[in-house]
Structure formats: C-alpha cells, structure tokens
Design a protein around this motif. Structure first.
Motif, PDB file in Angstrom:
ATOM      1  N   ASN A  41       0.777  -1.316  -0.399  1.00 38.05           N
ATOM      2  CA  ASN A  41      -0.094   0.075  -0.240  1.00 38.05           C
ATOM      3  C   ASN A  41       1.028   1.687   0.384  1.00 38.05           C
ATOM      4  O   ASN A  41       0.959   2.221  -0.768  1.00 38.05           O
ATOM      5  N   ILE A  42       1.240   1.893   1.042  1.00 39.52           N
ATOM      6  CA  ILE A  42       2.087   2.303   1.305  1.00 39.52           C
ATOM      7  C   ILE A  42       3.525   2.621   1.642  1.00 39.52           C
ATOM      8  O   ILE A  42       3.062   2.480   2.967  1.00 39.52           O
ATOM      9  N   ALA A  43       4.392   2.527   1.288  1.00 39.34           N
ATOM     10  CA  ALA A  43       5.786   1.807   1.680  1.00 39.34           C
ATOM     11  C   ALA A  43       6.815   2.320   0.492  1.00 39.34           C
ATOM     12  O   ALA A  43       7.044   2.617  -0.435  1.00 39.34           O
ATOM     13  N   ASP A  44       8.022   2.919   1.414  1.00 39.54           N
ATOM     14  CA  ASP A  44       9.653   2.765   0.367  1.00 39.54           C
ATOM     15  C   ASP A  44      10.392   1.797   0.300  1.00 39.54           C
ATOM     16  O   ASP A  44      10.631   1.052   1.946  1.00 39.54           O
ATOM     17  N   ILE A  45      10.646   1.182  -0.921  1.00 39.88           N
ATOM     18  CA  ILE A  45      11.091  -0.059  -0.828  1.00 39.88           C
ATOM     19  C   ILE A  45      12.398   0.050  -1.351  1.00 39.88           C
ATOM     20  O   ILE A  45      12.583   0.885  -2.385  1.00 39.88           O
ATOM     21  N   THR A  46      13.525  -0.428  -0.717  1.00 42.39           N
ATOM     22  CA  THR A  46      15.517  -0.467  -1.046  1.00 42.39           C
ATOM     23  C   THR A  46      15.671  -1.919  -1.662  1.00 42.39           C
ATOM     24  O   THR A  46      15.488  -2.439  -0.346  1.00 42.39           O
ATOM     25  N   ILE A  47      16.104  -2.069  -2.205  1.00 44.48           N
ATOM     26  CA  ILE A  47      16.314  -3.639  -2.995  1.00 44.48           C
ATOM     27  C   ILE A  47      18.127  -3.354  -2.960  1.00 44.48           C
ATOM     28  O   ILE A  47      18.142  -2.928  -4.302  1.00 44.48           O
ATOM     29  N   MET A  69       0.643  -4.248  11.310  1.00 50.43           N
ATOM     30  CA  MET A  69       0.489  -3.403  10.368  1.00 50.43           C
ATOM     31  C   MET A  69       2.110  -3.692  10.027  1.00 50.43           C
ATOM     32  O   MET A  69       2.503  -3.735   7.764  1.00 50.43           O
ATOM     33  N   GLU A  70       2.600  -5.595  10.558  1.00 49.31           N
ATOM     34  CA  GLU A  70       3.331  -6.338  10.201  1.00 49.31           C
ATOM     35  C   GLU A  70       3.701  -7.033   8.436  1.00 49.31           C
ATOM     36  O   GLU A  70       2.105  -7.349   8.205  1.00 49.31           O
ATOM     37  N   TYR A  71       4.175  -6.586   7.300  1.00 50.63           N
ATOM     38  CA  TYR A  71       4.343  -7.380   6.297  1.00 50.63           C
ATOM     39  C   TYR A  71       4.006  -9.048   6.965  1.00 50.63           C
ATOM     40  O   TYR A  71       4.255  -9.950   7.585  1.00 50.63           O
ATOM     41  N   GLN A  72       3.338  -9.905   5.846  1.00 53.70           N
ATOM     42  CA  GLN A  72       3.434 -11.195   5.997  1.00 53.70           C
ATOM     43  C   GLN A  72       3.937 -11.581   4.672  1.00 53.70           C
ATOM     44  O   GLN A  72       4.232 -11.322   3.799  1.00 53.70           O
ATOM     45  N   SER A  73       4.728 -12.899   4.863  1.00 48.20           N
ATOM     46  CA  SER A  73       5.543 -13.489   4.130  1.00 48.20           C
ATOM     47  C   SER A  73       5.028 -14.922   3.460  1.00 48.20           C
ATOM     48  O   SER A  73       5.152 -15.616   4.802  1.00 48.20           O
ATOM     49  N   GLU A  74       5.537 -15.530   2.459  1.00 47.68           N
ATOM     50  CA  GLU A  74       5.418 -16.962   2.510  1.00 47.68           C
ATOM     51  C   GLU A  74       6.311 -17.016   0.918  1.00 47.68           C
ATOM     52  O   GLU A  74       6.486 -16.892   0.171  1.00 47.68           O
ATOM     53  N   ILE A  75       6.685 -18.810   1.081  1.00 42.05           N
ATOM     54  CA  ILE A  75       7.081 -18.993  -0.331  1.00 42.05           C
ATOM     55  C   ILE A  75       6.392 -20.519  -0.308  1.00 42.05           C
ATOM     56  O   ILE A  75       6.030 -20.805  -0.047  1.00 42.05           O
ATOM     57  N   SER A  76       5.994 -19.930  -2.393  1.00 40.46           N
ATOM     58  CA  SER A  76       5.444 -20.772  -2.878  1.00 40.46           C
ATOM     59  C   SER A  76       5.779 -21.029  -4.373  1.00 40.46           C
ATOM     60  O   SER A  76       6.037 -19.602  -5.095  1.00 40.46           O
ATOM     61  N   ASN A  77       6.270 -22.444  -4.563  1.00 45.79           N
ATOM     62  CA  ASN A  77       6.567 -22.672  -6.013  1.00 45.79           C
ATOM     63  C   ASN A  77       7.515 -21.737  -6.564  1.00 45.79           C
ATOM     64  O   ASN A  77       7.614 -21.170  -7.522  1.00 45.79           O
ATOM     65  N   GLY A  78       8.416 -21.744  -5.714  1.00 44.77           N
ATOM     66  CA  GLY A  78      10.096 -21.102  -6.124  1.00 44.77           C
ATOM     67  C   GLY A  78       9.294 -19.640  -5.874  1.00 44.77           C
ATOM     68  O   GLY A  78      10.766 -18.948  -6.353  1.00 44.77           O
ATOM     69  N   ASP A  84       2.204  -6.809   2.129  1.00 45.23           N
ATOM     70  CA  ASP A  84       2.303  -4.964   2.975  1.00 45.23           C
ATOM     71  C   ASP A  84       1.429  -5.654   3.268  1.00 45.23           C
ATOM     72  O   ASP A  84      -0.030  -4.629   2.342  1.00 45.23           O
ATOM     73  N   HIS A  85       1.094  -4.544   4.381  1.00 45.44           N
ATOM     74  CA  HIS A  85      -0.163  -3.756   5.023  1.00 45.44           C
ATOM     75  C   HIS A  85      -0.037  -3.209   6.232  1.00 45.44           C
ATOM     76  O   HIS A  85      -1.481  -2.533   6.868  1.00 45.44           O
ATOM     77  N   SER A  86       0.700  -2.328   5.458  1.00 47.97           N
ATOM     78  CA  SER A  86       0.904  -0.116   5.912  1.00 47.97           C
ATOM     79  C   SER A  86      -0.249   0.475   5.453  1.00 47.97           C
ATOM     80  O   SER A  86      -0.919   0.037   4.751  1.00 47.97           O
ATOM     81  N   ASP A  87      -0.655   1.414   6.685  1.00 44.75           N
ATOM     82  CA  ASP A  87      -2.138   2.090   6.484  1.00 44.75           C
ATOM     83  C   ASP A  87      -1.215   3.248   6.755  1.00 44.75           C
ATOM     84  O   ASP A  87      -0.019   3.451   7.374  1.00 44.75           O
ATOM     85  N   GLN A  88      -2.376   4.481   7.243  1.00 45.06           N
ATOM     86  CA  GLN A  88      -2.005   5.391   7.551  1.00 45.06           C
ATOM     87  C   GLN A  88      -2.271   5.528   8.918  1.00 45.06           C
ATOM     88  O   GLN A  88      -2.991   4.546   9.409  1.00 45.06           O
ATOM     89  N   VAL A  89      -1.254   6.083   9.970  1.00 41.50           N
ATOM     90  CA  VAL A  89      -1.929   5.740  10.988  1.00 41.50           C
ATOM     91  C   VAL A  89      -2.135   7.234  11.889  1.00 41.50           C
ATOM     92  O   VAL A  89      -2.158   7.971  11.231  1.00 41.50           O
ATOM     93  N   ALA A  90      -2.897   6.921  13.350  1.00 41.04           N
ATOM     94  CA  ALA A  90      -3.107   8.254  14.476  1.00 41.04           C
ATOM     95  C   ALA A  90      -1.695   8.711  14.673  1.00 41.04           C
ATOM     96  O   ALA A  90      -1.388   8.481  15.465  1.00 41.04           O
ATOM     97  N   GLY A  97      -1.816  10.297   9.110  1.00 42.10           N
ATOM     98  CA  GLY A  97      -0.420  10.151   7.890  1.00 42.10           C
ATOM     99  C   GLY A  97       0.074   8.650   8.541  1.00 42.10           C
ATOM    100  O   GLY A  97      -0.481   8.327   8.579  1.00 42.10           O
ATOM    101  N   SER A  98       0.977   8.784   7.255  1.00 41.14           N
ATOM    102  CA  SER A  98       1.930   7.563   6.960  1.00 41.14           C
ATOM    103  C   SER A  98       2.145   7.123   8.578  1.00 41.14           C
ATOM    104  O   SER A  98       3.100   8.102   9.021  1.00 41.14           O
ATOM    105  N   ALA A  99       3.058   6.137   8.220  1.00 39.67           N
ATOM    106  CA  ALA A  99       3.530   5.780   9.514  1.00 39.67           C
ATOM    107  C   ALA A  99       4.773   5.773   9.567  1.00 39.67           C
ATOM    108  O   ALA A  99       6.083   5.052   9.819  1.00 39.67           O
TER     109      ALA A  99
END
Length: 211
Positions: A41-47, A69-78, A84-90, A97-99
């Motif tokens: 949703n709303i995030a900066d990504i550096t690879i 709001m923490e991300y979730q991950s899984e490995i499926s078929n390689g 990402d579950h990011s959203d605005q926060v109070a 505004g953005s977290a």
C-alpha cells in the motif's frame, strides 16, 4: 485557528526528527527462491545486494505500529510472496498520516530473481542487482530508481506520478527502451534504440531518464 496551525507545525517539525526503527526481520535460503512478489500500500522499498548467501527482509517504521501492520511472507512454488499491510496511522488530535514504513530487501550477489512490485504510494530503489526481469507498478505516486542494474529479459516499469531514473550496468546494453511520459521530460540514451529485449517505461506525471 492559531492553535490548529501550531499543532500542524508541531506535527511537521516533529516528523523531521523521528528515526526509523526496525520492526521485523526475516532471513531465507536463497536457493529456494526464484522470484520476489511484493504487493503493498504505502511504503518505500530498497533492494540491494547481500554479503551473505541468504535473502533478507527488514521492515522499518518511523512510528510504532500495531502487529497487524507488519508484513506477511510465504514461499510458494519458488516465489517469495510479501504482503505489505501498511496504512495511515493516528498521530494526534485525529490527524492521520503515514507511519513511514520502509523495506530493505537484500539479495545475494550471485542470485538472479524475477521481481514484481505493486504499490499504491512509495519510492522504489534497486541498486547493484541482477534480475531476470522486473515488473514495477506504482498506482498513485512515487519515484522509481534503478542504479547499476542488470536485466536479463523483457521488463516493465510504471508510476502514475513520479520520476523514473534508470542507470543500466554494462551487461544490459542489449535493450530497446520504449518510454512514455504523459506530462514530463524524457531523456533516453541513443544506445537503447534497439536490442533483443524490451523495457517499457511509463510515467503519467514525471520525468524519465535512462542512461
């Protein structure tokens, strides 16, 4: 009105002095992963490249966030799927505004993966990596930067509102770049007028530079 203006000013100044904190970290055996798929949703990504043989994900936030709001991950078929579950926060007085959530993904230097990223808002940076292909979409606003990047197959990059800057490594010269800017400037090196692979680049509102 004066009180409201003071509160907004305090909010803006306070944000300048906040520091990001790591909220979650994971490590994967890279030999099990051929693709990275990130939907957010709303995030900066550096690879970037990793100094180890493991693939790492680190999530940071400028503000304390709920577990949901923490991300979730899984490995499926390689494929490593990252949600990402990011959203605005109070922040205060009902103002949201953005977290300030950001991700750092480290890929081993000798690992080549397919990369797909879909975001609503945020900036994306790829640095010193080799990818079989990239498919990046920012639906609302954000900048995209590829620095010293190698691509092995047809790829596509799009942002609705933002700048796209691409600096290929010498291994990626066999590309034809098809760049479309609805509102902005386009600066494409002539060496990318033809090639075996096609890179589609589009920004509806922003500048595109490929060199």
């Amino acid at each position: 009105i004066i009180l409201l203006l003071l509160c907004v000013l305090f909010f803006l100044i306070g944000g300048l002095f906040m520091h990001k904190k790591m909220v979650k970290e994971e490590m994967f055996t890279s030999q099990d992963i051929d693709a990275i798929l990130l939907d957010g949703n709303i995030a900066d990504i550096t690879i970037t490249q990793s100094r180890t043989n493991d693939l790492k994900i680190k999530q940071y936030s400028m503000k304390k966030i709920e577990k949901s709001m923490e991300y979730q991950s899984e490995i499926s078929n390689g494929a490593l799927n990252i949600k990402d579950h990011s959203d605005q926060v109070a922040w205060f007085m009902g103002i949201k505004g953005s977290a300030g959530i950001s991700y750092e993904i480290q890929i081993p230097i000798d690992k080549t993966v397919e990369l797909k990223i879909n975001l609503n808002k945020g900036n994306i940076q790829l640095a010193d990596g080799t990818f079989s292909s990239v498919d990046i979409v920012i639906n609302k606003s954000g900048n995209i930067e590829l620095d010293n990047t190698v691509l092995k197959n047809n790829s596509e990059i799009y942002t609705c509102a933002g700048n796209i800057d691409i600096k290929f490594s010498f291994d990626s010269e066999n590309f034809e770049v098809n760049a479309i800017v609805t509102s902005g400037n386009r600066n494409i090196d002539k060496s990318y007028s033809k090639g075996d692979y096609l890179l589609k680049v589009r920004s509806d509102k922003g500048n595109i530079t490929v060199k």
